[in-house]
Each structure stands twice: as C-alpha cells, then as structure tokens.
Scaffold this active site. Sequence first.
Site, PDB file in Angstrom:
ATOM      1  N   HIS A 180     -21.793  -7.261 -22.011  1.00  0.00           N
ATOM      2  CA  HIS A 180     -21.012  -7.266 -23.255  1.00  0.00           C
ATOM      3  C   HIS A 180     -19.828  -8.217 -23.169  1.00  0.00           C
ATOM      4  O   HIS A 180     -18.898  -8.122 -23.972  1.00  0.00           O
ATOM      5  CB  HIS A 180     -20.519  -5.846 -23.576  1.00  0.00           C
ATOM      6  CG  HIS A 180     -21.634  -4.938 -23.998  1.00  0.00           C
ATOM      7  ND1 HIS A 180     -21.472  -3.587 -24.112  1.00  0.00           N
ATOM      8  CD2 HIS A 180     -22.933  -5.188 -24.306  1.00  0.00           C
ATOM      9  CE1 HIS A 180     -22.628  -3.042 -24.494  1.00  0.00           C
ATOM     10  NE2 HIS A 180     -23.534  -3.985 -24.615  1.00  0.00           N
ATOM     11  N   ASP A 188     -13.779  -4.820 -18.620  1.00  0.00           N
ATOM     12  CA  ASP A 188     -12.658  -4.931 -17.672  1.00  0.00           C
ATOM     13  C   ASP A 188     -13.184  -5.577 -16.390  1.00  0.00           C
ATOM     14  O   ASP A 188     -14.384  -5.785 -16.227  1.00  0.00           O
ATOM     15  CB  ASP A 188     -12.057  -3.526 -17.396  1.00  0.00           C
ATOM     16  CG  ASP A 188     -13.070  -2.576 -16.748  1.00  0.00           C
ATOM     17  OD1 ASP A 188     -13.323  -1.485 -17.315  1.00  0.00           O
ATOM     18  OD2 ASP A 188     -13.619  -2.926 -15.696  1.00  0.00           O
ATOM     19  N   ASN A 204     -19.011  -2.726 -19.475  1.00  0.00           N
ATOM     20  CA  ASN A 204     -17.545  -2.780 -19.522  1.00  0.00           C
ATOM     21  C   ASN A 204     -17.057  -4.217 -19.544  1.00  0.00           C
ATOM     22  O   ASN A 204     -17.712  -5.119 -19.010  1.00  0.00           O
ATOM     23  CB  ASN A 204     -16.943  -2.036 -18.317  1.00  0.00           C
ATOM     24  CG  ASN A 204     -17.340  -0.568 -18.313  1.00  0.00           C
ATOM     25  OD1 ASN A 204     -17.741  -0.030 -19.349  1.00  0.00           O
ATOM     26  ND2 ASN A 204     -17.286   0.057 -17.155  1.00  0.00           N
ATOM     27  N   SER A 232     -22.705   6.723 -22.426  1.00  0.00           N
ATOM     28  CA  SER A 232     -23.193   7.772 -23.340  1.00  0.00           C
ATOM     29  C   SER A 232     -24.614   7.498 -23.820  1.00  0.00           C
ATOM     30  O   SER A 232     -25.221   8.321 -24.506  1.00  0.00           O
ATOM     31  CB  SER A 232     -22.259   7.866 -24.555  1.00  0.00           C
ATOM     32  OG  SER A 232     -22.256   6.618 -25.253  1.00  0.00           O
TER      33      SER A 232
HETATM   34  N1  APR Z   1     -16.786  10.209 -14.902  1.00  0.00           N
HETATM   35  C1  APR Z   1     -18.062  10.001 -15.314  1.00  0.00           C
HETATM   36  N2  APR Z   1     -18.429   9.843 -16.609  1.00  0.00           N
HETATM   37  C2  APR Z   1     -17.431   9.889 -17.528  1.00  0.00           C
HETATM   38  C3  APR Z   1     -16.079  10.098 -17.178  1.00  0.00           C
HETATM   39  C4  APR Z   1     -15.779  10.256 -15.795  1.00  0.00           C
HETATM   40  N3  APR Z   1     -14.521  10.458 -15.380  1.00  0.00           N
HETATM   41  N4  APR Z   1     -15.337  10.102 -18.331  1.00  0.00           N
HETATM   42  C5  APR Z   1     -16.201   9.901 -19.349  1.00  0.00           C
HETATM   43  N5  APR Z   1     -17.461   9.784 -18.870  1.00  0.00           N
HETATM   44  C6  APR Z   1     -18.697   9.513 -19.624  1.00  0.00           C
HETATM   45  C7  APR Z   1     -18.829  10.289 -20.918  1.00  0.00           C
HETATM   46  O1  APR Z   1     -19.477  11.532 -20.687  1.00  0.00           O
HETATM   47  C8  APR Z   1     -19.721   9.340 -21.745  1.00  0.00           C
HETATM   48  O2  APR Z   1     -21.097   9.607 -21.479  1.00  0.00           O
HETATM   49  O3  APR Z   1     -18.645   8.154 -19.989  1.00  0.00           O
HETATM   50  C9  APR Z   1     -19.377   7.951 -21.206  1.00  0.00           C
HETATM   51  C10 APR Z   1     -18.508   7.140 -22.152  1.00  0.00           C
HETATM   52  O4  APR Z   1     -19.271   6.890 -23.310  1.00  0.00           O
HETATM   53  P1  APR Z   1     -18.761   5.788 -24.349  1.00  0.00           P
HETATM   54  O5  APR Z   1     -17.329   6.020 -24.659  1.00  0.00           O
HETATM   55  O6  APR Z   1     -19.775   5.777 -25.472  1.00  0.00           O
HETATM   56  O7  APR Z   1     -18.835   4.409 -23.547  1.00  0.00           O
HETATM   57  P2  APR Z   1     -20.095   3.509 -23.244  1.00  0.00           P
HETATM   58  O8  APR Z   1     -21.335   4.328 -23.044  1.00  0.00           O
HETATM   59  O9  APR Z   1     -19.727   2.572 -22.162  1.00  0.00           O
HETATM   60  O10 APR Z   1     -20.257   2.665 -24.618  1.00  0.00           O
HETATM   61  C11 APR Z   1     -21.255   1.669 -24.636  1.00  0.00           C
HETATM   62  O11 APR Z   1     -20.519   0.969 -26.817  1.00  0.00           O
HETATM   63  O12 APR Z   1     -18.773   0.569 -28.217  1.00  0.00           O
HETATM   64  C12 APR Z   1     -19.693  -0.042 -27.423  1.00  0.00           C
HETATM   65  O13 APR Z   1     -19.527  -2.142 -26.396  1.00  0.00           O
HETATM   66  C13 APR Z   1     -19.058  -0.828 -26.328  1.00  0.00           C
HETATM   67  O14 APR Z   1     -19.825  -1.151 -24.070  1.00  0.00           O
HETATM   68  C14 APR Z   1     -19.552  -0.160 -25.060  1.00  0.00           C
HETATM   69  C15 APR Z   1     -20.816   0.529 -25.502  1.00  0.00           C
END
Ligand code: APR
Length: 226
Positions: A103, A88, A86, A171
């Site tokens: 990142h 933030d 993240n 994810s």
């Molecule tokens: N509690 C727990 N998990 C959650 C919640 C919640 N309230 N809301 C969403 N999630 C989970 C979803 O199930 C998903 O697995 O958070 C994950 C979000 O996935 P992404 O949107 O793909 O985010 P992330 O995994 O951080 O992406 C990784 O991709 O685009 C790039 O640089 C960007 O750092 C980012 C990286």
Amino acid sequence: MRIAVLTGAGISAESGIRTFRATDGLWEEHRIEDVATPEGFLRDPGLVHRFYNMRRADAARAQPNAAHRALAELARHHQVTLITQNVDDLHERGGSPEVVHMHGSLLGALCAGCGHRWPASLVMRAADPCPACGRPQTRPDIVWFGEIPYHMERIWEAVERAQVFAAIGTSGQVYPAAGLAQHARRAGAETIELNLAASAVAGDFARRQTGPATRVVPEWVAGLCR
Ligand code: APR
C-alpha cells in the site's frame, strides 16, 4: 523454509500507531473518500496532506516493538517474504531486511503529474514542486482505494511458493491482501492467523494464535527457530 508473512495495522498498534477499524480507529475520525481516494485528493489536496503529515509524524515518533523485531529474527533463519499493508517504516527499523509495501509508504512522495517518486519530507504540501517536472502536484506515495496495490506479481509468486503463510494484525477487510491466505492454502501452505480477534477471513486459516502481537508473534517465531 519459505515463509510469506502479511502484516496489518495491528502489528504496529502496540507501538502507538492507530489502526483503522477499531472503535478509536482512523476511519472513525476521517472519511475514507476524503483522505484515501484519488478523488478526495483532487477535491482537497491540503486535507489529504494534513492527514498524512499527522500519520508521518506519529510514525516517526513510534518505535518498533517485539513483534517487528521477532519478524526480523525469523528472516535470519528462514526465507521470509514480508508483505505489509502498513505504510510506516517500523518493520525496516525493527531490522527486517526486505519489506514489500503493497500500500506504499509514508516515506515516499509521488508526482501526480509525471509519476516521479522521491523521498518524502516530514511535512509535505501539494504545492511542493516535483523535482523532475516542477509541477505542484505532490502526493503521498500511498495506494488509495480504487488504485492498484504495488508489487502484486511478486506477492502472488511468494504466496504460491510459501510453505507457511501467516497474517498478523489485519482485519481481512481489504482485498487483494485479504485473499492471500486462501491463495496460499490452495497452493498447499500451512496457514496461521495471529491477531487479537478473529479477522473477517479467519476461516481461511488452518490455525490461529489469539493475543497481542508483542506476545504471540515472538512465541510463533520461537517455535520456528528452535
Ligand atoms: N495485536 C494483534 N492484533 C491487533 C492488535 C494487537 N495489539 N491491535 C489490533 N489488532 C488487530 C485487530 O484485531 C484487527 O484485526 O489488527 C487489525 C486491525 O485492522 P484494521 O484497522 O482494519 O487494519 P488493517 O487490516 O491493516 O487494514 C487494511 O485497510 O484502510 C485500509 O489501507 C488501509 O492498509 C489498510 C487496510
């Protein structure tokens, strides 16, 4: 105990910060190639700055949630390396003493010309002159697709030494972050995934806690801090 924690957008979702790949995710509205690649920045720096200025404003309005605060509590009882994808600052504002931003961060500015770094202003423009070289090539200090994540040596070392590795709210679709669980497991760590749903690398984890981060993270931390 030595614990390595990897967080993703899901840990900040309940603070009102949008994730990327949900149905209302950021990548549903913005093309990665336009706002999250060096090529996109060269093509249209104004579009990139508008995207990150919006995300910086969202992050400034958001408050840390119970999951961020629980990880701060965990660090008061164990040797925690908190690795986040993240950008933030909710982990810092939630009390975590040290955060490894692989990142980058919305709070950082970077000169695309000379590499100088300085604290970002809330609203940034490409025309802002670099404080070091004066060139108008200001970009967010964010690691874009095709660029090398920050602090990887420190991250690999922490993951290899960890007795416990936890991934929270990610994810598992972006490497090298998505490969850390397998690396930890091979090095002998106990692995757990805390998420609303199974990630793309769920099979790399020995255990999973399914549910919103504000519930499952405090529960997990309480179990480690008894
Ligand atoms: N509690 C727990 N998990 C959650 C919640 C919640 N309230 N809301 C969403 N999630 C989970 C979803 O199930 C998903 O697995 O958070 C994950 C979000 O996935 P992404 O949107 O793909 O985010 P992330 O995994 O951080 O992406 C990784 O991709 O685009 C790039 O640089 C960007 O750092 C980012 C990286």
